[in-house]
Design a protein around this motif. Structure first.
Motif, PDB file in Angstrom:
ATOM      1  N   GLY A 182       0.787  -1.223   0.000  1.00 52.37           N
ATOM      2  CA  GLY A 182       0.000   0.000   0.000  1.00 52.37           C
ATOM      3  C   GLY A 182       0.822   1.278   0.000  1.00 52.37           C
ATOM      4  N   GLU A 183       2.164   1.130  -0.051  1.00 48.07           N
ATOM      5  CA  GLU A 183       3.037   2.305  -0.077  1.00 48.07           C
ATOM      6  C   GLU A 183       3.138   2.843  -1.501  1.00 48.07           C
ATOM      7  N   LYS A 184       3.159   4.172  -1.634  1.00 44.12           N
ATOM      8  CA  LYS A 184       3.238   4.777  -2.960  1.00 44.12           C
ATOM      9  C   LYS A 184       4.671   4.748  -3.480  1.00 44.12           C
ATOM     10  N   GLN A 185       4.785   4.402  -4.768  1.00 41.72           N
ATOM     11  CA  GLN A 185       6.078   4.285  -5.426  1.00 41.72           C
ATOM     12  C   GLN A 185       6.026   5.007  -6.774  1.00 41.72           C
ATOM     13  N   TRP A 186       7.221   5.348  -7.280  1.00 37.97           N
ATOM     14  CA  TRP A 186       7.323   5.882  -8.633  1.00 37.97           C
ATOM     15  C   TRP A 186       7.602   4.738  -9.596  1.00 37.97           C
ATOM     16  N   LYS A 187       6.821   4.637 -10.667  1.00 37.11           N
ATOM     17  CA  LYS A 187       6.966   3.570 -11.664  1.00 37.11           C
ATOM     18  C   LYS A 187       7.252   4.195 -13.023  1.00 37.11           C
ATOM     19  N   ARG A 188       8.376   3.800 -13.632  1.00 39.58           N
ATOM     20  CA  ARG A 188       8.735   4.308 -14.957  1.00 39.58           C
ATOM     21  C   ARG A 188       7.771   3.750 -16.013  1.00 39.58           C
ATOM     22  N   ILE A 189       7.347   4.629 -16.935  1.00 35.33           N
ATOM     23  CA  ILE A 189       6.469   4.209 -18.010  1.00 35.33           C
ATOM     24  C   ILE A 189       6.936   4.842 -19.327  1.00 35.33           C
ATOM     25  N   GLU A 190       6.357   4.418 -20.407  1.00 36.10           N
ATOM     26  CA  GLU A 190       6.602   5.040 -21.705  1.00 36.10           C
ATOM     27  C   GLU A 190       5.767   6.310 -21.789  1.00 36.10           C
ATOM     28  N   VAL A 191       6.422   7.446 -22.042  1.00 34.79           N
ATOM     29  CA  VAL A 191       5.724   8.725 -22.049  1.00 34.79           C
ATOM     30  C   VAL A 191       5.204   9.042 -23.439  1.00 34.79           C
ATOM     31  N   LYS A 192       3.912   9.353 -23.516  1.00 31.57           N
ATOM     32  CA  LYS A 192       3.314   9.816 -24.763  1.00 31.57           C
ATOM     33  C   LYS A 192       3.315  11.342 -24.730  1.00 31.57           C
ATOM     34  N   LEU A 193       4.340  11.929 -25.318  1.00 30.78           N
ATOM     35  CA  LEU A 193       4.564  13.367 -25.191  1.00 30.78           C
ATOM     36  C   LEU A 193       3.387  14.196 -25.685  1.00 30.78           C
ATOM     37  N   GLU A 194       2.705  13.713 -26.721  1.00 31.73           N
ATOM     38  CA  GLU A 194       1.593  14.493 -27.271  1.00 31.73           C
ATOM     39  C   GLU A 194       0.469  14.693 -26.247  1.00 31.73           C
ATOM     40  N   GLU A 195       0.405  13.825 -25.246  1.00 29.65           N
ATOM     41  CA  GLU A 195      -0.626  13.955 -24.220  1.00 29.65           C
ATOM     42  C   GLU A 195      -0.290  15.043 -23.199  1.00 29.65           C
ATOM     43  N   HIS A 196       0.933  15.530 -23.251  1.00 32.21           N
ATOM     44  CA  HIS A 196       1.367  16.524 -22.270  1.00 32.21           C
ATOM     45  C   HIS A 196       1.498  17.931 -22.856  1.00 32.21           C
ATOM     46  N   VAL A 197       1.332  18.063 -24.148  1.00 30.99           N
ATOM     47  CA  VAL A 197       1.503  19.359 -24.814  1.00 30.99           C
ATOM     48  C   VAL A 197       0.141  19.929 -25.189  1.00 30.99           C
ATOM     49  N   ASN A 198      -0.103  21.169 -24.792  1.00 29.38           N
ATOM     50  CA  ASN A 198      -1.375  21.827 -25.060  1.00 29.38           C
ATOM     51  C   ASN A 198      -1.113  23.171 -25.749  1.00 29.38           C
ATOM     52  N   ILE A 199      -1.782  23.402 -26.872  1.00 32.24           N
ATOM     53  CA  ILE A 199      -1.666  24.662 -27.607  1.00 32.24           C
ATOM     54  C   ILE A 199      -3.081  25.220 -27.768  1.00 32.24           C
ATOM     55  N   PRO A 200      -3.481  26.147 -26.900  1.00 31.43           N
ATOM     56  CA  PRO A 200      -4.858  26.650 -26.948  1.00 31.43           C
ATOM     57  C   PRO A 200      -5.140  27.460 -28.215  1.00 31.43           C
ATOM     58  N   ILE A 201      -6.397  27.461 -28.613  1.00 34.49           N
ATOM     59  CA  ILE A 201      -6.854  28.223 -29.777  1.00 34.49           C
ATOM     60  C   ILE A 201      -7.766  29.355 -29.288  1.00 34.49           C
ATOM     61  N   PHE A 202      -7.328  30.582 -29.519  1.00 35.62           N
ATOM     62  CA  PHE A 202      -8.125  31.762 -29.197  1.00 35.62           C
ATOM     63  C   PHE A 202      -8.623  32.392 -30.494  1.00 35.62           C
ATOM     64  N   PRO A 203      -9.597  33.295 -30.416  1.00 39.06           N
ATOM     65  CA  PRO A 203     -10.016  34.034 -31.614  1.00 39.06           C
ATOM     66  C   PRO A 203      -8.836  34.803 -32.206  1.00 39.06           C
ATOM     67  N   THR A 204      -8.833  34.964 -33.498  1.00 38.91           N
ATOM     68  CA  THR A 204      -7.715  35.637 -34.177  1.00 38.91           C
ATOM     69  C   THR A 204      -7.940  37.134 -34.296  1.00 38.91           C
ATOM     70  N   ASP A 205      -6.815  37.838 -34.543  1.00 40.61           N
ATOM     71  CA  ASP A 205      -6.816  39.272 -34.847  1.00 40.61           C
ATOM     72  C   ASP A 205      -7.431  40.132 -33.739  1.00 40.61           C
ATOM     73  N   LEU A 206      -7.178  39.756 -32.501  1.00 43.46           N
ATOM     74  CA  LEU A 206      -7.614  40.584 -31.378  1.00 43.46           C
ATOM     75  C   LEU A 206      -6.456  41.457 -30.900  1.00 43.46           C
ATOM     76  N   SER A 207      -6.760  42.430 -30.068  1.00 39.79           N
ATOM     77  CA  SER A 207      -5.725  43.303 -29.523  1.00 39.79           C
ATOM     78  C   SER A 207      -4.989  42.594 -28.403  1.00 39.79           C
ATOM     79  N   PRO A 208      -3.749  43.018 -28.105  1.00 38.50           N
ATOM     80  CA  PRO A 208      -3.010  42.401 -26.989  1.00 38.50           C
ATOM     81  C   PRO A 208      -3.758  42.457 -25.661  1.00 38.50           C
ATOM     82  N   THR A 209      -4.458  43.556 -25.395  1.00 43.78           N
ATOM     83  CA  THR A 209      -5.203  43.645 -24.133  1.00 43.78           C
ATOM     84  C   THR A 209      -6.343  42.631 -24.090  1.00 43.78           C
ATOM     85  N   SER A 210      -6.937  42.342 -25.248  1.00 42.75           N
ATOM     86  CA  SER A 210      -7.983  41.316 -25.283  1.00 42.75           C
ATOM     87  C   SER A 210      -7.392  39.942 -24.998  1.00 42.75           C
TER      88      SER A 210
END
Length: 466
Positions: free
Chosen positions: A68-96
């Protein structure tokens, strides 16, 4: 730590911070000077070749073993699951885009990490704001390491913008003065007695604050349950490190004392504007203290050495520092906030109260399990009014894959508090960020009061004769 069956034991604090009670993380935010042009293939290459090799925990998940003790287990990392690129509306002002970025940061701060993949993610915001041409956010769970380790990991991914072949340099930190034990037997006995008394007193007070005594409800503390799951806003201020050093020299204190005094005065000014009676409220700050006793960041290779004084992991503790009240001072001298903070912090650092608290958590874990220890930590944070965390950043401009970093700061999340203050130094400035529960406290009012407190203390220090 010994590795058995391919598993590495998780440290006690890693288990506390990743439990059913607590899920604490930090977000390192880098604001770029130029538009972000890193494509998907380059991003994956950088993560695979630079980020993942920093520490095995970035390629591990937390699991329970047969006992029942917590351990760190090495796994194969799927990098695409960790990268996020949000999509905002285009052509807005910096303050927006400022508003879109603020909402996005608040959104990802409320999202829990999946336990089925390593506890980190990166967010690449390619839209220009009023502060930067682009923004890169690393969200890292505190189970991976404390702020020192994680910020050190992020900094190891950067290079000097002027000359990548040169190492990064950091502001020097004065070593604590070594006490002399020469003199009479009476003096030595007196010093040892004082250490014991202060340690027991601090430990007893910390126990009371963690169990029975809550701070008063005030404009900076609602006392509600579940505030760690609510939306937040960020108010950022930039102070000159040279001016902080100037105040430090005039008052004969440390830079951290000056910063803490400014935060305390600014917070009290804000509280008083909202409710005059709150100037008399009992309010406590948890000031995070790193126990490595180092002069600056070591390389990642040095941090991972078994015999290093600063190995990777969680080696931070907190000090209960009561916030001075206006009525505590016979005069209206704002410098009293700095001197009072200096006196309290110096006294607490010279005791072993934080060490005893750590030992108590270990005992609770052994007798009742890590979840009980996590509940103790949660209650400790909830009973206080705010948290203050400070890390050291590089002195020169840095770059990430040829993208010069205009500014950097870090945010904390998952804490049961309405107000969290983070501080990082970079290129001769201090970036102070206040993470505030949205709708509970006016972020702009808090920022204005904090900047006012800085000017008030600077002016008062200038009036001290040389």
């Amino acid at each position: 730590m010994e590795v058995k069956e391919g598993l590495e034991p998780a440290s006690p604090r890693a288990q506390y911070f990743n439990s059913s009670v607590l899920s604490v993380f930090i977000m390192g935010v880098m604001e770029t000077e130029v538009p972000i042009t890193i494509n998907d293939a380059r991003t994956m290459s950088l993560l695979k070749d630079v980020f993942l090799p920093i520490n095995p925990r970035f390629s591990s998940i937390m699991v329970k073993d047969r006992k029942g003790e917590k351990q760190w287990k090495r796994i194969e990392v799927k990098l695409e699951e960790h990268v996020n690129i949000p999509i905002f509306p285009t052509d807005l002002s910096p303050t927006s885009y400022d508003e879109y970025l603020e909402e996005y940061i608040s959104k990802i701060a409320m999202e829990q990490f999946s336990q089925n993949k390593p506890l980190w993610e990166i967010h690449i915001v390619k839209y220009p704001t009023s502060n930067a041409a682009g923004t890169i956010i690393f969200k890292l769970h505190n189970a991976l390491g404390d702020g020192y380790s994680l910020m050190g990991a992020l900094l190891s991914c950067l290079q000097r913008a002027d000359n990548p072949s040169l190492p990064l340099t950091f502001p020097s930190r004065q070593q604590s003065e070594i006490k002399s034990y020469r003199g009479s037997v009476y003096r030595r006995v007196s010093e040892h007695f004082s250490l014991i008394f202060n340690s027991l007193s601090d430990f007893g007070w910390s126990m009371l604050k963690s169990t029975l005594i809550e701070d008063d409800r005030s404009p900076i503390r609602s006392g509600d349950e579940g505030v760690e799951c609510r939306p937040t806003m960020v108010a950022s201020m930039i102070f000159s490190l040279d001016r902080i050093k100037h105040i430090k020299a005039k008052l004969g204190v440390t830079k951290n004392d000056v910063i803490t005094g400014i935060i305390f005065l600014g917070t009290r000014l804000c509280m008083q504007e909202i409710s005059y009676k709150s100037s008399e409220s009992q309010s406590t700050a948890l000031v995070l203290l790193n126990t490595r006793m180092m002069t600056g960041y070591k390389s990642i290779e040095e941090m991972l050495k078994p015999n290093s004084k600063g190995p990777w992991g969680n080696r931070s503790t907190f000090l209960h520092v009561p916030m001075p009240k206006f009525k505590d001072h016979r005069s209206s001298n704002p410098l009293e906030f700095v001197w009072t903070a200096s006196k309290i912090i110096k006294k607490k650092k010279s005791s072993l109260g934080f060490y005893l608290t750590g030992r108590l958590l270990e005992i609770v874990k052994k007798l009742r399990g890590p979840e009980a220890a996590a509940r103790f930590m949660h209650r400790t944070m909830r009973n206080s009014s705010m948290m203050i965390s400070h890390v050291i950043g590089p002195e020169e401009k840095v770059a990430l894959d040829n993208h010069p970093i205009k500014s950097l700061y870090f945010l904390g999340g998952g804490l049961p508090q309405n107000l969290l203050i983070t501080i990082v130094s970079y290129m001769g400035n201090l970036r102070v960020s206040a993470i505030i529960e949205k709708g509970f406290l006016d972020a702009q009012k808090f920022k204005s009061c904090m900047e006012n407190a800085f000017e008030i203390i600077l002016k008062a220090a200038d009036e001290i004769p040389i």
